[in-house]
Design a protein around this motif. Sequence first.
Motif, PDB file in Angstrom:
ATOM      1  N   PRO A   7       0.748  -1.247  -0.024  1.00  0.00           N
ATOM      2  CA  PRO A   7       0.123   0.065   0.023  1.00  0.00           C
ATOM      3  C   PRO A   7       0.548   1.439  -0.124  1.00  0.00           C
ATOM      4  CG  PRO A   7       0.172  -1.162   2.609  1.00  0.00           C
ATOM      5  CD  PRO A   7       0.939  -1.472   0.463  1.00  0.00           C
ATOM      6  N   THR A   8       1.444   1.772  -1.013  1.00  0.00           N
ATOM      7  CA  THR A   8       2.105   2.565  -1.337  1.00  0.00           C
ATOM      8  C   THR A   8       2.036   3.829  -2.521  1.00  0.00           C
ATOM      9  OG1 THR A   8       3.288   2.054  -3.074  1.00  0.00           O
ATOM     10  CG2 THR A   8       4.519   1.235  -1.591  1.00  0.00           C
ATOM     11  N   GLY A   9       0.468   3.551  -2.496  1.00  0.00           N
ATOM     12  CA  GLY A   9      -0.162   4.545  -3.605  1.00  0.00           C
ATOM     13  C   GLY A   9      -1.294   3.958  -3.958  1.00  0.00           C
ATOM     14  N   PRO A  10      -2.017   4.880  -4.763  1.00  0.00           N
ATOM     15  CA  PRO A  10      -3.671   4.304  -5.813  1.00  0.00           C
ATOM     16  C   PRO A  10      -2.772   3.496  -6.570  1.00  0.00           C
ATOM     17  CG  PRO A  10      -3.128   6.633  -6.264  1.00  0.00           C
ATOM     18  CD  PRO A  10      -2.032   6.790  -5.005  1.00  0.00           C
ATOM     19  N   LEU A  11      -3.658   2.513  -6.399  1.00  0.00           N
ATOM     20  CA  LEU A  11      -2.676   1.598  -8.087  1.00  0.00           C
ATOM     21  C   LEU A  11      -2.902   2.597  -9.860  1.00  0.00           C
ATOM     22  CD1 LEU A  11      -4.049  -1.761  -6.678  1.00  0.00           C
ATOM     23  CD2 LEU A  11      -2.296  -0.897  -7.068  1.00  0.00           C
ATOM     24  N   HIS A  12      -2.650   1.960 -10.299  1.00  0.00           N
ATOM     25  CA  HIS A  12      -2.565   2.339 -11.555  1.00  0.00           C
ATOM     26  C   HIS A  12      -2.946   1.689 -12.641  1.00  0.00           C
ATOM     27  CE1 HIS A  12       1.392   0.879 -12.257  1.00  0.00           C
ATOM     28  NE2 HIS A  12       1.886   1.767 -11.665  1.00  0.00           N
ATOM     29  N   LEU A  13      -3.411   2.591 -14.017  1.00  0.00           N
ATOM     30  CA  LEU A  13      -3.598   1.052 -15.289  1.00  0.00           C
ATOM     31  C   LEU A  13      -2.770  -0.096 -15.897  1.00  0.00           C
ATOM     32  CD1 LEU A  13      -4.875   3.334 -18.566  1.00  0.00           C
ATOM     33  CD2 LEU A  13      -6.226   2.521 -17.020  1.00  0.00           C
ATOM     34  N   GLY A  14      -1.407   0.360 -15.749  1.00  0.00           N
ATOM     35  CA  GLY A  14      -0.109  -0.661 -15.454  1.00  0.00           C
ATOM     36  C   GLY A  14      -0.657  -1.878 -14.658  1.00  0.00           C
ATOM     37  N   LEU A  71      -4.356  -6.107 -12.236  1.00  0.00           N
ATOM     38  CA  LEU A  71      -6.018  -7.029 -11.452  1.00  0.00           C
ATOM     39  C   LEU A  71      -6.675  -7.149 -13.202  1.00  0.00           C
ATOM     40  CD1 LEU A  71      -5.722  -3.432 -10.293  1.00  0.00           C
ATOM     41  CD2 LEU A  71      -5.214  -4.666  -8.577  1.00  0.00           C
ATOM     42  N   LYS A  72      -6.509  -7.392 -14.073  1.00  0.00           N
ATOM     43  CA  LYS A  72      -7.312  -7.529 -14.980  1.00  0.00           C
ATOM     44  C   LYS A  72      -7.398  -9.912 -15.184  1.00  0.00           C
ATOM     45  CE  LYS A  72      -8.360  -7.575 -19.524  1.00  0.00           C
ATOM     46  NZ  LYS A  72      -6.968  -7.780 -20.687  1.00  0.00           N
ATOM     47  N   ASN A  73      -6.065  -9.582 -14.349  1.00  0.00           N
ATOM     48  CA  ASN A  73      -6.201 -11.470 -14.260  1.00  0.00           C
ATOM     49  C   ASN A  73      -6.953 -12.232 -13.199  1.00  0.00           C
ATOM     50  OD1 ASN A  73      -4.544 -12.079 -16.566  1.00  0.00           O
ATOM     51  ND2 ASN A  73      -2.393 -12.166 -15.544  1.00  0.00           N
ATOM     52  N   PRO A  84       2.759  -7.293 -22.236  1.00  0.00           N
ATOM     53  CA  PRO A  84       3.803  -7.114 -21.911  1.00  0.00           C
ATOM     54  C   PRO A  84       3.071  -5.328 -20.800  1.00  0.00           C
ATOM     55  CG  PRO A  84       2.567  -6.668 -24.076  1.00  0.00           C
ATOM     56  CD  PRO A  84       1.917  -7.170 -23.383  1.00  0.00           C
ATOM     57  N   THR A  85       4.755  -4.938 -20.007  1.00  0.00           N
ATOM     58  CA  THR A  85       4.340  -3.763 -19.481  1.00  0.00           C
ATOM     59  C   THR A  85       4.099  -3.032 -20.244  1.00  0.00           C
ATOM     60  OG1 THR A  85       6.768  -5.100 -18.173  1.00  0.00           O
ATOM     61  CG2 THR A  85       5.357  -3.357 -17.338  1.00  0.00           C
ATOM     62  N   LEU A  86       2.794  -2.088 -19.254  1.00  0.00           N
ATOM     63  CA  LEU A  86       2.504  -0.906 -19.521  1.00  0.00           C
ATOM     64  C   LEU A  86       3.495   0.046 -19.284  1.00  0.00           C
ATOM     65  CD1 LEU A  86      -0.101   0.088 -21.378  1.00  0.00           C
ATOM     66  CD2 LEU A  86      -0.485   0.494 -19.203  1.00  0.00           C
ATOM     67  N   PRO A  87       3.956   0.961 -20.630  1.00  0.00           N
ATOM     68  CA  PRO A  87       5.307   1.944 -19.989  1.00  0.00           C
ATOM     69  C   PRO A  87       3.705   3.054 -19.177  1.00  0.00           C
ATOM     70  CG  PRO A  87       4.519   1.986 -22.729  1.00  0.00           C
ATOM     71  CD  PRO A  87       4.366   0.944 -21.951  1.00  0.00           C
ATOM     72  N   GLY A  88       5.086   4.329 -18.908  1.00  0.00           N
ATOM     73  CA  GLY A  88       4.620   5.410 -18.570  1.00  0.00           C
ATOM     74  C   GLY A  88       4.289   6.176 -19.635  1.00  0.00           C
ATOM     75  N   ASP A  90       5.749   9.106 -20.176  1.00  0.00           N
ATOM     76  CA  ASP A  90       6.675   9.137 -20.873  1.00  0.00           C
ATOM     77  C   ASP A  90       7.663   8.541 -21.372  1.00  0.00           C
ATOM     78  OD1 ASP A  90       6.927   7.943 -18.414  1.00  0.00           O
ATOM     79  OD2 ASP A  90       8.420  10.074 -17.474  1.00  0.00           O
ATOM     80  N   GLY A  91       7.367   7.154 -21.379  1.00  0.00           N
ATOM     81  CA  GLY A  91       8.138   5.626 -22.162  1.00  0.00           C
ATOM     82  C   GLY A  91       9.235   5.048 -20.946  1.00  0.00           C
ATOM     83  N   GLN A  92       9.140   5.776 -19.605  1.00  0.00           N
ATOM     84  CA  GLN A  92       9.555   5.034 -18.326  1.00  0.00           C
ATOM     85  C   GLN A  92       8.714   3.735 -17.664  1.00  0.00           C
ATOM     86  OE1 GLN A  92      13.004   6.576 -18.042  1.00  0.00           O
ATOM     87  NE2 GLN A  92      12.739   8.445 -17.228  1.00  0.00           N
ATOM     88  N   LYS A  93       9.216   3.194 -17.076  1.00  0.00           N
ATOM     89  CA  LYS A  93       9.221   2.958 -15.926  1.00  0.00           C
ATOM     90  C   LYS A  93       7.475   3.395 -15.239  1.00  0.00           C
ATOM     91  CE  LYS A  93       9.120  -1.295 -12.495  1.00  0.00           C
ATOM     92  NZ  LYS A  93       8.755  -0.607 -11.034  1.00  0.00           N
ATOM     93  N   MET A  94       6.769   3.057 -15.669  1.00  0.00           N
ATOM     94  CA  MET A  94       5.384   3.490 -14.807  1.00  0.00           C
ATOM     95  C   MET A  94       4.892   3.536 -13.331  1.00  0.00           C
ATOM     96  SD  MET A  94       1.099   3.140 -15.435  1.00  0.00           S
ATOM     97  CE  MET A  94       1.132   3.076 -17.211  1.00  0.00           C
ATOM     98  N   SER A  95       5.368   4.135 -12.824  1.00  0.00           N
ATOM     99  CA  SER A  95       5.203   4.738 -11.128  1.00  0.00           C
ATOM    100  C   SER A  95       4.769   5.698 -10.370  1.00  0.00           C
ATOM    101  CB  SER A  95       6.747   4.890 -10.931  1.00  0.00           C
ATOM    102  OG  SER A  95       7.352   5.484 -10.836  1.00  0.00           O
ATOM    103  N   LYS A  96       4.274   6.405  -9.828  1.00  0.00           N
ATOM    104  CA  LYS A  96       4.147   7.374  -8.523  1.00  0.00           C
ATOM    105  C   LYS A  96       4.627   8.149  -8.672  1.00  0.00           C
ATOM    106  CE  LYS A  96       3.261   6.026  -4.534  1.00  0.00           C
ATOM    107  NZ  LYS A  96       3.769   5.293  -5.218  1.00  0.00           N
TER     108      LYS A  96
END
Length: 332
Positions: free
Chosen positions: A15-22, A28-30, A188-192, A194-200
């Motif tokens: 629990p470090t923050g809300p969940l995102h589309l990644g 989550l979908k799985n 495949p991992t969804l990018p942020g 900006d193309g970087q790893k998606m993160s809060k």
Amino acid sequence: MVQNTKKIILTGDRPTGPLHLGHYVGSLKNRVDFQDKYDSYFIIADYQVLTDQLSKTESIEKNIREIVLDYLSVGIDSKKSTIFIQSQIPEIAELTFLLSMLITVARAERNPTVKDEIRASGTKKASLGFISYPVSQAADILCVRADAVPVGKDQLPHIEITREIASTFNRLFGKVFPIPEAIMGQTPTLPGLDGQKMSKSRGNAIFLSDDKKTVGEKVMKAITDPKKIRIDDPGRPEICNIYQYYQAFFPDKAKEVKTLCEAGKIGCVACKKDLAKMLNEFLDPIREKRNNFAKQPNLIKEILEQGRIKTQKRAAETLALVKDAMKIDYRL
Ligand code: TRP
Ligand code: SF4
């Protein structure tokens, strides 16, 4: 003993923050699909937050609440699945201690994910709790004697350690644990954006709880093919972040976008506007469910209490089996 016909899975989030589309496409979908097939446990690993964010403990409670709302709003059903908080199962801490005898310090230090995280944090003084958090994660998994763990690639080293610890235990003391399999997502991992790893922390993520306007603004700021400047410039969808979102969420539309983009028949602004609209249509029912759940005052408390009761029953059973196998279930 509780008889289970379905196989057991366990996975979860810190629990470090809300969940995102990644999180949605990667995991989550799985989980929503898995909950009919498996007896599913979803752990909110609050103690794991302490391993590297000891100064932010005041936000954990709010984050737990948000994550439960994220789960429910995407369709995780508390009647089918068990959602629980790690720290509310003291058996996990006890099991962590016992399991920590079954792994060497050198083996714990050889975990590539832990190494990356230490490097990324820039600290030269990782705590013992941090180095050993994969053992605690093994206890999360083994306390319910899970058969499988749906995770992303970065978690595989932890599953490997869990499997080794479980095998070592079974070899030394007799078979108590199934050797849990990792279930890897197909996406495949969804990018942020900006193309970087998606993160809060990078500010490049769209959260499930973002409102319409925020989603629109974030999408408009995304980095596309830098060489596509005018509408009729042919673009390269394969290096464009917007295209990745189309592929992950709207694969049919992605085909159309690819053709138009490569032919120089659509501009990035229009392409982004379309995506923002489609993402908002996708998020609308999720937002609506979230609002409904958020209005029910005791709902989260009740769900977590139900989850605690069910998990604790199973974990207590596991610990009894473990102590019996280890011959430390004294009757003194
Ligand atoms: N380490 C996981 C993450 O950061 C969260 C987690 C804690 C977990 N315990 C777990 C995942 C047990 C799977 C199984 O995403
Ligand atoms: Fe990306 Fe769309 Fe621009 Fe092509 S037109 S580069 S897919 S945003």
